[in-house]
Design a protein around this motif. Structure first.
Motif, PDB file in Angstrom:
ATOM      1  N   ARG A   1      -8.564   2.446  -0.103  1.00 28.48           N
ATOM      2  CA  ARG A   1      -9.812   1.900   0.435  1.00 28.48           C
ATOM      3  C   ARG A   1      -9.885   2.079   1.936  1.00 28.48           C
ATOM      4  NH1 ARG A   1      -8.401  -3.615  -2.420  1.00 28.48           N
ATOM      5  NH2 ARG A   1      -8.652  -3.020  -4.604  1.00 28.48           N
ATOM      6  N   ALA A   2     -11.073   2.044   2.437  1.00 25.48           N
ATOM      7  CA  ALA A   2     -11.277   2.182   3.880  1.00 25.48           C
ATOM      8  C   ALA A   2     -10.469   1.119   4.606  1.00 25.48           C
ATOM      9  CB  ALA A   2     -12.749   2.058   4.218  1.00 25.48           C
ATOM     10  N   GLY A   3      -9.786   1.500   5.682  1.00 26.93           N
ATOM     11  CA  GLY A   3      -9.091   0.547   6.544  1.00 26.93           C
ATOM     12  C   GLY A   3      -7.755   0.057   6.056  1.00 26.93           C
ATOM     13  N   GLU A   4      -7.266   0.590   4.963  1.00 29.72           N
ATOM     14  CA  GLU A   4      -5.994   0.063   4.457  1.00 29.72           C
ATOM     15  C   GLU A   4      -4.865   1.084   4.518  1.00 29.72           C
ATOM     16  OE1 GLU A   4      -5.553  -0.965   0.338  1.00 29.72           O
ATOM     17  OE2 GLU A   4      -6.245   0.984  -0.377  1.00 29.72           O
ATOM     18  N   ILE A   5      -3.653   0.545   4.467  1.00 29.90           N
ATOM     19  CA  ILE A   5      -2.487   1.382   4.202  1.00 29.90           C
ATOM     20  C   ILE A   5      -2.018   1.033   2.804  1.00 29.90           C
ATOM     21  CG2 ILE A   5      -0.090   1.858   4.795  1.00 29.90           C
ATOM     22  CD1 ILE A   5      -0.753   1.424   7.687  1.00 29.90           C
ATOM     23  N   HIS A   6      -2.019   2.049   1.966  1.00 27.56           N
ATOM     24  CA  HIS A   6      -1.573   1.856   0.595  1.00 27.56           C
ATOM     25  C   HIS A   6      -0.257   2.597   0.439  1.00 27.56           C
ATOM     26  CE1 HIS A   6      -2.781   1.793  -3.947  1.00 27.56           C
ATOM     27  NE2 HIS A   6      -1.503   1.573  -3.770  1.00 27.56           N
ATOM     28  N   ALA A   7       0.813   1.848   0.247  1.00 25.08           N
ATOM     29  CA  ALA A   7       2.127   2.483   0.163  1.00 25.08           C
ATOM     30  C   ALA A   7       2.475   2.795  -1.283  1.00 25.08           C
ATOM     31  CB  ALA A   7       3.189   1.581   0.767  1.00 25.08           C
ATOM     32  N   LEU A   8       3.121   3.936  -1.449  1.00 24.39           N
ATOM     33  CA  LEU A   8       3.576   4.343  -2.770  1.00 24.39           C
ATOM     34  C   LEU A   8       5.089   4.396  -2.709  1.00 24.39           C
ATOM     35  CD1 LEU A   8       2.602   5.451  -5.535  1.00 24.39           C
ATOM     36  CD2 LEU A   8       2.707   7.734  -4.530  1.00 24.39           C
ATOM     37  N   ILE A   9       5.727   3.533  -3.500  1.00 24.49           N
ATOM     38  CA  ILE A   9       7.188   3.532  -3.480  1.00 24.49           C
ATOM     39  C   ILE A   9       7.708   3.800  -4.885  1.00 24.49           C
ATOM     40  CG2 ILE A   9       7.312   1.957  -1.520  1.00 24.49           C
ATOM     41  CD1 ILE A   9       8.040  -0.283  -3.483  1.00 24.49           C
ATOM     42  N   GLY A  10       8.972   4.085  -4.947  1.00 23.88           N
ATOM     43  CA  GLY A  10       9.588   4.346  -6.233  1.00 23.88           C
ATOM     44  C   GLY A  10      10.914   5.029  -6.022  1.00 23.88           C
ATOM     45  N   PRO A  11      11.816   4.909  -7.018  1.00 27.79           N
ATOM     46  CA  PRO A  11      13.127   5.539  -6.864  1.00 27.79           C
ATOM     47  C   PRO A  11      13.008   7.059  -6.797  1.00 27.79           C
ATOM     48  CG  PRO A  11      12.944   4.395  -8.980  1.00 27.79           C
ATOM     49  CD  PRO A  11      11.646   4.237  -8.295  1.00 27.79           C
ATOM     50  N   ASN A  12      14.072   7.708  -6.380  1.00 31.64           N
ATOM     51  CA  ASN A  12      14.080   9.176  -6.345  1.00 31.64           C
ATOM     52  C   ASN A  12      13.767   9.734  -7.724  1.00 31.64           C
ATOM     53  OD1 ASN A  12      14.676   9.627  -3.652  1.00 31.64           O
ATOM     54  ND2 ASN A  12      16.847   9.204  -3.994  1.00 31.64           N
ATOM     55  N   GLY A  13      12.936  10.760  -7.746  1.00 28.94           N
ATOM     56  CA  GLY A  13      12.601  11.389  -9.014  1.00 28.94           C
ATOM     57  C   GLY A  13      11.518  10.654  -9.776  1.00 28.94           C
ATOM     58  N   ALA A  14      10.855   9.684  -9.124  1.00 25.45           N
ATOM     59  CA  ALA A  14       9.824   8.916  -9.805  1.00 25.45           C
ATOM     60  C   ALA A  14       8.519   9.703  -9.930  1.00 25.45           C
ATOM     61  CB  ALA A  14       9.567   7.602  -9.069  1.00 25.45           C
TER      62      ALA A  14
ATOM     63  N   ARG B   1      -1.504  -2.794   0.460  1.00 31.19           N
ATOM     64  CA  ARG B   1      -1.181  -2.808  -0.961  1.00 31.19           C
ATOM     65  C   ARG B   1      -0.025  -1.851  -1.206  1.00 31.19           C
ATOM     66  NH1 ARG B   1      -5.715  -1.244  -4.715  1.00 31.19           N
ATOM     67  NH2 ARG B   1      -6.295   0.213  -3.049  1.00 31.19           N
ATOM     68  N   ILE B   2       0.717  -2.144  -2.245  1.00 29.52           N
ATOM     69  CA  ILE B   2       1.858  -1.295  -2.607  1.00 29.52           C
ATOM     70  C   ILE B   2       1.739  -0.953  -4.091  1.00 29.52           C
ATOM     71  CG2 ILE B   2       4.385  -1.194  -2.826  1.00 29.52           C
ATOM     72  CD1 ILE B   2       4.528  -3.295  -0.573  1.00 29.52           C
ATOM     73  N   SER B   3       1.967   0.320  -4.393  1.00 29.40           N
ATOM     74  CA  SER B   3       2.064   0.714  -5.796  1.00 29.40           C
ATOM     75  C   SER B   3       3.476   1.187  -6.055  1.00 29.40           C
ATOM     76  CB  SER B   3       1.077   1.834  -6.133  1.00 29.40           C
ATOM     77  OG  SER B   3      -0.241   1.329  -6.117  1.00 29.40           O
ATOM     78  N   VAL B   4       3.996   0.823  -7.221  1.00 24.18           N
ATOM     79  CA  VAL B   4       5.362   1.203  -7.551  1.00 24.18           C
ATOM     80  C   VAL B   4       5.338   2.221  -8.681  1.00 24.18           C
ATOM     81  CG1 VAL B   4       7.646   0.381  -8.228  1.00 24.18           C
ATOM     82  CG2 VAL B   4       6.109  -1.118  -6.927  1.00 24.18           C
ATOM     83  N   LEU B   5       5.937   3.352  -8.412  1.00 21.49           N
ATOM     84  CA  LEU B   5       5.954   4.446  -9.372  1.00 21.49           C
ATOM     85  C   LEU B   5       7.356   4.545  -9.965  1.00 21.49           C
ATOM     86  CD1 LEU B   5       3.754   6.608 -10.111  1.00 21.49           C
ATOM     87  CD2 LEU B   5       4.951   8.165  -8.566  1.00 21.49           C
TER      88      LEU B   5
END
Lengths: 324, 251
Positions: free
Chosen positions: B29-42, B216-220
């Motif tokens: 979304r406008a104005g946000e930092i959306h982080a994508l995290i997850g273990p190696n190989g995710a 926001r954070i998304s976990v993969l």
């Protein structure tokens, strides 16, 4: 003044001086050698654009060299036999017209060959350009109208308005002037927006795409300009010898152009000039020693590749500083 | 609700038996930092490749400013305003620092097929490039050949090139990688302010940075988004703790 700028000016000056002194000493053979060096340098400047700036290892640039040669041969042949080409087009002995035809024909060939071969890269690109070159080579051999394997002789050198081209020095000056013009164009192009984008596409294609550039298109444009310049050199070369044969199209020729550039300095403005002058000088002095003088050339090339990656220019001027 | 600029809708990508992306739906979304995290190989890098255009998804779509860009090649996406940074620096090593950034401004402005005129004397391009270098603090290195830069400076230059594009959206693939505590801290501060100009989809291993920055954070995990939420929600999510953060907690 930077060492490289000095070289860029003094190498052509040296070539010009050689021809002038030879003229004064009445040594037409030396003038012919200087002319050959100028023409080979011109052909190699064309290849340097693709190879040096674009990183495109074309082993098929003899195709464009030969197309330029045959453009001259065919036009002059129809002029001297008074038989129109395809019953329609009159031949011509006018150099500017021949040059124009050579440049356009070579550019069109480069467009077709480039459009297909640039879809590949690395070894496959080398092989495809080689294959296209060899196709044209065998096509010329099997085309009896223009001499086939024996090649095609032209009785008299072609004409340039207001200049007696039969005088060796005059023809040298024509070739030298064209070399000078093309060197200036190469320099401008290397520093232009297109030059920056092309060199970026060579070093890091992924980045080029990520900033909105299309490497394929950049390379194709470079390949076409490159082929056109080498085609012009081909027309001059055929005119110098008053002879064109399939040898101009052979892959030895392509290899020789690459060798010139590597000897002189890859991607450097004066690399092809230094390489061509060295090549012709070696040929002149070593040919007397042995018919197989290329052995010595090979040894020198090995030395340059192993110990002096920047070629002659690199040895003298050091590592390239960025264009400013 | 704020405007969604970049979105993936049920993206799937399979390499043989490996399901690298499984129905991945994300939004930025406008104005946000959306982080994508997850273990190696995710499957983080695979996902970035599909968003930036290097890979085409098997199914699903990528939407940018309301437009389906799934079939658009990388250069067209860049021109539309999507700027990415590379996990492993993809800089032109023979160029000077300034030339690398000018390349970005040139790509953004267009007019690449000009064969005359010195590109490094083009005032408009230079001003923007200098500005981008200034922002990441690399101005004094502008005439260095890129190959001479330290690892950290190359990471900064990566960001400067992305800035020079003046994009609508940033996609950053591990910008902190190998930066060290101080560099990472400085970049964190910088990205914090950057989100006002354009939102950032941030793939990052540095958890301190992620939790400090992300709206926001998304976990993969195994190609699948198992949770999306604020930092607090992600910390509290038992599934995430088990799949990913759990190991750290146990330690």
């Amino acid at each position: 003044m930077r060492a490289e700028t000095l070289l860029n000016l003094s190498l052509p000056a040296l070539l010009l001086a050689t021809a002038l002194i030879a003229h004064w000493l009445d040594e037409p053979y030396i003038i012919t050698l200087a002319t050959r060096a100028a023409i080979l340098a011109l052909a190699a400047v064309g290849l340097n654009l693709a190879l040096g700036l674009g990183g495109l290892v074309s082993l098929g640039h003899a195709a464009f060299f030969g197309i330029g040669g045959y453009a001259m041969g065919i036009l002059a042949f129809h002029a001297q036999t008074f038989t129109p080409l395809w019953g329609l087009i009159e031949g011509t002995k006018s150099m500017p017209v021949i040059w124009l035809v050579a440049v356009v024909a070579a550019a069109l060939a480069a467009l077709v060959i480039g459009a297909l071969s640039l879809r590949t890269s690395g070894v496959y690109f080398i092989m495809i350009t080689l294959a296209f070159g060899q196709m044209l080579f065998y096509f010329a051999i099997s085309w009896p109208t223009y001499g086939g394997e024996d090649g095609l002789s032209i009785y008299l050198r072609n004409d340039f308005p207001g200049v007696n081209t039969l005088l060796p020095l005059n023809y040298f000056l024509i070739c030298f002037s064209l070399l000078a013009v093309v060197l200036v164009l190469f320099d401008r192009l290397a520093k232009s927006p297109f030059g920056l984008a092309l060199q970026a596409a060579r070093q890091t294609p992924a980045r080029a795409e990520a900033v909105g550039l299309t490497p394929y298109r950049l390379r194709l444009v470079a390949f076409v300009i490159s082929g056109a310049i080498t085609g012009l050199a081909g027309a001059l070369f055929a005119d110098l010898n008053r002879f064109v044969s399939p040898n101009m199209l052979s892959w030895h020729m392509s290899g020789e152009l690459i060798i010139l550039i590597v000897l002189g300095g890859l991607a450097r403005l004066s690399g092809p000039v230094a390489g061509a002058m060295l090549f012709i000088t070696l040929e002149y002095f070593l040919e007397g020693l042995s018919t197989y003088w290329h052995v010595y050339l090979g040894a020198i090339l090995l030395g340059v590749v192993l110990f002096a990656r920047g070629g002659l220019i690199g040895l003298v001027a050091g590592r390239e500083v960025a264009h400013d | 609700m704020t405007e969604v600029l970049l979105e993936t809708r049920a993206i799937c990508k399979r390499f043989g038996a490996l399901q690298a992306s499984k129905e991945v739906s994300l939004s930025l979304r406008a104005g946000e930092i959306h982080a994508l995290i997850g273990p190696n190989g995710a499957g983080k890098s695979t996902l970035i490749a599909q968003i930036s255009g290097a890979l085409a998804p098997d199914s699903g779509s990528v939407i940018f400013e309301g437009r389906d860009i799934t079939r658009l090649p990388t250069p067209a996406r860049a021109k539309a305003g999507l700027a990415r940074t590379f996990q492993i620096s993809a800089l032109a090593m023979e160029f000077t620092v300034l030339q690398n950034v000018v390349l970005g401004t040139l790509g953004a402005r267009g007019g690449v097929y000009r064969f005359f005129g010195n590109v490094m004397r083009d005032k408009a391009l230079l001003d923007r490039a200098e500005d981008a270098l200034d922002q990441v603090g690399l101005s004094e290195f502008r005439n260095f050949v890129t190959a001479e830069l330290s690892h950290g400076q190359r990471r900064q230059l990566e960001v400067a090139v992305a800035l020079s594009l003046q994009p609508r959206v940033f996609v950053m693939d591990e910008p902190m990688a190998g930066l060290g505590a101080e560099g990472s801290h400085r970049l964190t501060g910088f990205l914090d302010g950057l989100r006002q100009r354009a939102p950032i989809l941030l793939v990052e291993h540095d958890m301190d940075a992620v939790f400090a920055l992300a709206d926001r954070i998304s976990v993969l995990v195994y190609g699948e988004v198992i949770a999306t939420g604020t930092a607090a929600e992600i910390r509290a999510n038992p599934e995430v703790r088990e799949a990913y953060l759990g190991e750290e907690d146990a330690a």
